[in-house]
Design a protein around this motif. Structure first.
Motif, PDB file in Angstrom:
ATOM      1  N   THR A 345      54.233  72.063  24.909  1.00 34.69           N
ATOM      2  CA  THR A 345      55.355  71.777  23.975  1.00 34.69           C
ATOM      3  C   THR A 345      56.164  70.360  24.770  1.00 34.69           C
ATOM      4  O   THR A 345      56.846  69.653  24.036  1.00 34.69           O
ATOM      5  CB  THR A 345      56.351  72.966  23.772  1.00 34.69           C
ATOM      6  OG1 THR A 345      55.258  73.871  23.257  1.00 34.69           O
ATOM      7  CG2 THR A 345      57.668  72.677  22.914  1.00 34.69           C
ATOM      8  N   ALA A 346      56.513  70.473  26.033  1.00 36.06           N
ATOM      9  CA  ALA A 346      57.254  69.581  26.679  1.00 36.06           C
ATOM     10  C   ALA A 346      56.623  68.024  26.472  1.00 36.06           C
ATOM     11  O   ALA A 346      55.568  67.683  26.670  1.00 36.06           O
ATOM     12  CB  ALA A 346      57.207  69.893  28.259  1.00 36.06           C
ATOM     13  N   ARG A 347      57.525  67.279  25.734  1.00 37.04           N
ATOM     14  CA  ARG A 347      56.855  65.994  25.280  1.00 37.04           C
ATOM     15  C   ARG A 347      56.578  65.188  26.412  1.00 37.04           C
ATOM     16  O   ARG A 347      55.742  64.316  26.166  1.00 37.04           O
ATOM     17  CB  ARG A 347      57.795  65.406  24.212  1.00 37.04           C
ATOM     18  CG  ARG A 347      57.516  64.189  23.735  1.00 37.04           C
ATOM     19  CD  ARG A 347      58.381  63.605  22.592  1.00 37.04           C
ATOM     20  NE  ARG A 347      58.000  62.408  21.986  1.00 37.04           N
ATOM     21  CZ  ARG A 347      58.344  61.297  22.031  1.00 37.04           C
ATOM     22  NH1 ARG A 347      59.274  60.852  23.080  1.00 37.04           N
ATOM     23  NH2 ARG A 347      57.815  60.318  21.519  1.00 37.04           N
ATOM     24  N   CYS A 348      57.092  65.201  27.311  1.00 33.26           N
ATOM     25  CA  CYS A 348      56.636  64.248  28.683  1.00 33.26           C
ATOM     26  C   CYS A 348      55.518  64.656  29.137  1.00 33.26           C
ATOM     27  O   CYS A 348      54.415  63.819  29.331  1.00 33.26           O
ATOM     28  CB  CYS A 348      57.631  64.105  29.873  1.00 33.26           C
ATOM     29  SG  CYS A 348      58.057  65.818  30.597  1.00 33.26           S
ATOM     30  N   LEU A 349      55.176  65.898  29.423  1.00 31.34           N
ATOM     31  CA  LEU A 349      53.711  66.274  30.046  1.00 31.34           C
ATOM     32  C   LEU A 349      52.834  66.057  28.985  1.00 31.34           C
ATOM     33  O   LEU A 349      51.530  65.760  29.232  1.00 31.34           O
ATOM     34  CB  LEU A 349      53.955  67.770  30.394  1.00 31.34           C
ATOM     35  CG  LEU A 349      52.601  68.347  31.188  1.00 31.34           C
ATOM     36  CD1 LEU A 349      52.382  67.572  32.428  1.00 31.34           C
ATOM     37  CD2 LEU A 349      53.178  69.921  31.411  1.00 31.34           C
ATOM     38  N   SER A 350      53.071  66.630  27.751  1.00 32.76           N
ATOM     39  CA  SER A 350      52.260  66.313  26.789  1.00 32.76           C
ATOM     40  C   SER A 350      51.575  65.079  26.438  1.00 32.76           C
ATOM     41  O   SER A 350      50.354  64.633  26.445  1.00 32.76           O
ATOM     42  CB  SER A 350      52.604  66.914  25.253  1.00 32.76           C
ATOM     43  OG  SER A 350      51.680  66.796  24.230  1.00 32.76           O
ATOM     44  N   TYR A 428      66.077  62.786  35.357  1.00 35.33           N
ATOM     45  CA  TYR A 428      65.398  61.595  35.706  1.00 35.33           C
ATOM     46  C   TYR A 428      64.411  61.137  34.909  1.00 35.33           C
ATOM     47  O   TYR A 428      64.277  59.970  34.375  1.00 35.33           O
ATOM     48  CB  TYR A 428      64.690  61.818  37.191  1.00 35.33           C
ATOM     49  CG  TYR A 428      63.439  60.835  37.682  1.00 35.33           C
ATOM     50  CD1 TYR A 428      64.075  59.587  38.291  1.00 35.33           C
ATOM     51  CD2 TYR A 428      62.366  60.643  37.167  1.00 35.33           C
ATOM     52  CE1 TYR A 428      63.379  58.443  38.468  1.00 35.33           C
ATOM     53  CE2 TYR A 428      61.638  59.326  37.440  1.00 35.33           C
ATOM     54  CZ  TYR A 428      62.116  58.578  38.321  1.00 35.33           C
ATOM     55  OH  TYR A 428      61.394  57.511  38.498  1.00 35.33           O
ATOM     56  N   ILE A 429      63.677  62.167  34.317  1.00 41.09           N
ATOM     57  CA  ILE A 429      62.922  61.412  33.140  1.00 41.09           C
ATOM     58  C   ILE A 429      63.449  61.151  32.061  1.00 41.09           C
ATOM     59  O   ILE A 429      63.202  60.166  31.372  1.00 41.09           O
ATOM     60  CB  ILE A 429      61.919  62.892  32.788  1.00 41.09           C
ATOM     61  CG1 ILE A 429      60.883  63.386  33.836  1.00 41.09           C
ATOM     62  CG2 ILE A 429      60.994  62.488  31.581  1.00 41.09           C
ATOM     63  CD1 ILE A 429      60.157  64.536  33.833  1.00 41.09           C
ATOM     64  N   ASP A 430      64.423  61.658  31.589  1.00 44.61           N
ATOM     65  CA  ASP A 430      65.470  61.207  30.566  1.00 44.61           C
ATOM     66  C   ASP A 430      65.885  59.820  30.734  1.00 44.61           C
ATOM     67  O   ASP A 430      66.063  59.216  29.873  1.00 44.61           O
ATOM     68  CB  ASP A 430      66.600  62.177  30.367  1.00 44.61           C
ATOM     69  CG  ASP A 430      67.324  62.213  29.119  1.00 44.61           C
ATOM     70  OD1 ASP A 430      66.834  61.641  27.940  1.00 44.61           O
ATOM     71  OD2 ASP A 430      68.638  62.423  28.872  1.00 44.61           O
ATOM     72  N   ARG A 431      66.535  59.642  31.760  1.00 47.21           N
ATOM     73  CA  ARG A 431      66.982  58.631  32.177  1.00 47.21           C
ATOM     74  C   ARG A 431      65.959  57.116  32.161  1.00 47.21           C
ATOM     75  O   ARG A 431      66.150  55.984  32.081  1.00 47.21           O
ATOM     76  CB  ARG A 431      67.597  58.292  33.548  1.00 47.21           C
ATOM     77  CG  ARG A 431      68.297  57.200  34.233  1.00 47.21           C
ATOM     78  CD  ARG A 431      69.092  57.158  35.481  1.00 47.21           C
ATOM     79  NE  ARG A 431      68.262  57.489  36.630  1.00 47.21           N
ATOM     80  CZ  ARG A 431      68.143  58.428  37.172  1.00 47.21           C
ATOM     81  NH1 ARG A 431      68.960  59.650  36.639  1.00 47.21           N
ATOM     82  NH2 ARG A 431      67.459  58.800  38.353  1.00 47.21           N
TER      83      ARG A 431
END
Length: 502
Positions: A345-350, A428-431
């Motif tokens: 579900t987590a968009r970054c990891l997916s 951090y990922i968001d930035r």
């Protein structure tokens, strides 16, 4: 007397591995290449990686023509016996793994030559390491030495531009509102009959149950010949290097390549020599075609980090792979092993897992701060994480992944290579990306329905290792922050055990 045959491994495919010299192969030596099926039986590699390696080997054999004896065998030992006979003598350049070196050293009649494909000779690194007097071996110090000794980006005795390190200029987030970077696309090779033959062989082996792979294959995205690799290098330096530096740490969902060179696979197959890569990049700066921060960032990756990894691999020795200072024991869950991005579900990891599934590649920040950080937070066994990176990336080799994953990504050596664990929360990922906006989770939430698995995982990681990390000057302050979390007990209760996809 005819010269000894020279054996080329599948990651020794460029002309510099045949260059004669004081410790090089005879210029007239017949050549041997061995395609050993056992390599693919031992590990479940990414299908695109298997295709690239075999395509590159077979293309090289076609280029060499009658000079090479190309043997397809079950094992290297069988292939060598078929190529030169029992007790036949051969030379071979220093292999790139502990296991391969130990193997060739056990073979009668094999003379191992000095390693090639790197800037710094083993003796030079050993002299630097011994001269540290017990002090930590830090990449920045080594990198400066390489710059000086190879006169890279130097103005006399000083670094070009007055600074050694331009990282501060190379950590920009992606351009606001941009779905992709406005740069020309990377070089893309065209497949040929050899590629088709390799794909047919891989299909047959899988169909017959001889081997199994993960990931998807095709069309080939990375060079398999010297000509293709040089074309990719030219395109990067001319069209993409100028924009590389500022956003080299940024991530965009629709642009996994950004301005990265995609040359790591070519370097690690031996199709390119690192000297020609950094020299062309420096020339672009001196001729005014690329800014210094981009060129320094690229030179740092090739002449600094890549060389550092290679030498630390041999300096630390085979026992380094057993490092597990944090005592992480959890096995990799099936969804991660199978590259099942759709289960996440987590968009970054997916998104990043899908990139690995589809191409066998992502750039260094998704590797470190999305994939590696998640494994570290979940407490997965560092040896299993290392093996996964080795198998699933087209540029993954033992010498690359062992120090990168054990030392940097998983902090399993307790700080022999880096000064702190590389993990962080969702902020951090968001930035540094556009990955968080549409996500079901919120980077600022530690608990609750929308809790970001990276933010929650970061604080759980700090709590789990608080005694160790409190003694580290780079992590002591975040550890003290645990005392100010009003929801710490709820956060720890919500830990799912590390197996389910986030």
């Amino acid at each position: 007397m005819s010269p000894r045959p020279h054996w080329l491994f599948g990651d020794q495919l460029g002309p510099h591995f045949l260059r004669s010299g004081a410790d090089g192969p005879d210029p007239d030596a017949p050549l041997v290449m061995i395609e050993a099926r056992s390599v693919f039986r031992r590990r479940r590699f990414h299908r695109a990686k298997a295709h690239l390696v075999l395509s590159a080997m077979r293309h090289r054999a076609a280029e060499l023509g009658d000079r090479v004896r190309y043997v397809r065998a079950e094992t290297y030992r069988d292939g060598l016996r078929e190529a030169v006979g029992t007790g036949g003598e051969v030379t071979v350049c220093h292999p790139t793994s502990h296991a391969a070196l130990a193997f060739v050293q056990r073979l009668r009649g094999v003379r191992v030559l000095e390693p090639r494909g790197f800037l710094v000779p083993p003796g030079e690194f050993a002299g630097w390491a011994d001269g540290r007097g017990g002090r930590a071996l830090r990449m920045e110090d080594f990198y400066r030495r390489v710059r000086r000794s190879h006169d890279l980006l130097m103005d006399g005795g000083e670094p070009a531009g007055g600074r050694w390190n331009l990282d501060h200029d190379n950590r920009e987030p992606p351009p606001k509102g941009a779905a992709t970077l406005d740069v020309p696309r990377p070089y893309r090779p065209r497949e040929d009959g050899i590629d088709a033959e390799v794909r047919q062989d891989l299909d047959r082996w899988e169909r017959d149950g001889e081997v199994a792979f993960v990931g998807r294959d095709g069309p080939r995205r990375f060079p398999a010949t010297r000509r293709e690799a040089l074309a990719a290098l030219r395109r990067f330096v001319t069209h993409r290097l100028p924009a590389f530096g500022a956003h080299e740490d940024a991530m965009l969902a629709a642009d996994p390549v950004m301005s990265h060179s995609l040359l790591s696979a070519s370097l690690n197959l031996g199709l390119l020599d690192p000297a020609e890569c950094v020299e062309r990049a420096e020339r672009a700066w001196r001729e005014g075609d690329a800014p210094l921060n981009s060129v320094e960032g690229y030179v740092r990756q090739v002449a600094g980090w890549r060389e550092y990894m290679w030498h630390l691999y041999w300096h630390f020795g085979p026992g380094y792979r057993r490092s597990n200072a944090l005592r992480h024991r959890r096995g990799l869950p099936e969804w991660f092993r199978e590259l099942d991005a759709d289960a996440v579900t987590a968009r970054c990891l997916s998104t990043v897992l899908a990139q690995v599934r589809d191409t066998g590649w992502t750039h260094h920040i998704p590797r470190l701060m999305v994939l590696g950080s998640h494994a570290l937070q979940r407490g997965w066994h560092p040896a299993e994480v290392t093996d996964w990176f080795h198998r699933c990336f087209v540029d993954g080799y033992d010498w690359v992944m062992l120090p990168n994953v054990v030392g940097m990504s998983q902090y399993a050596d307790g700080g022999r290579m880096t000064t702190k664990p590389y993990t962080t929360g969702g902020a951090y990922i968001d930035r540094m990306s556009d990955l968080c906006g549409p996500c079901a989770y919120r980077p600022g939430d530690r608990t609750g329905e929308h809790a970001c698995p990276y933010t929650a995982g970061y604080w759980r990681f700090l709590h789990r290792h608080r005694d160790r990390l409190a003694r580290n000057h780079r992590t002591a302050q975040p550890v003290r922050g645990l005392e100010r979390l009003p929801d710490l007990e709820e956060l720890l209760r919500s830990d799912d055990g590390g197996d389910g996809p986030p």
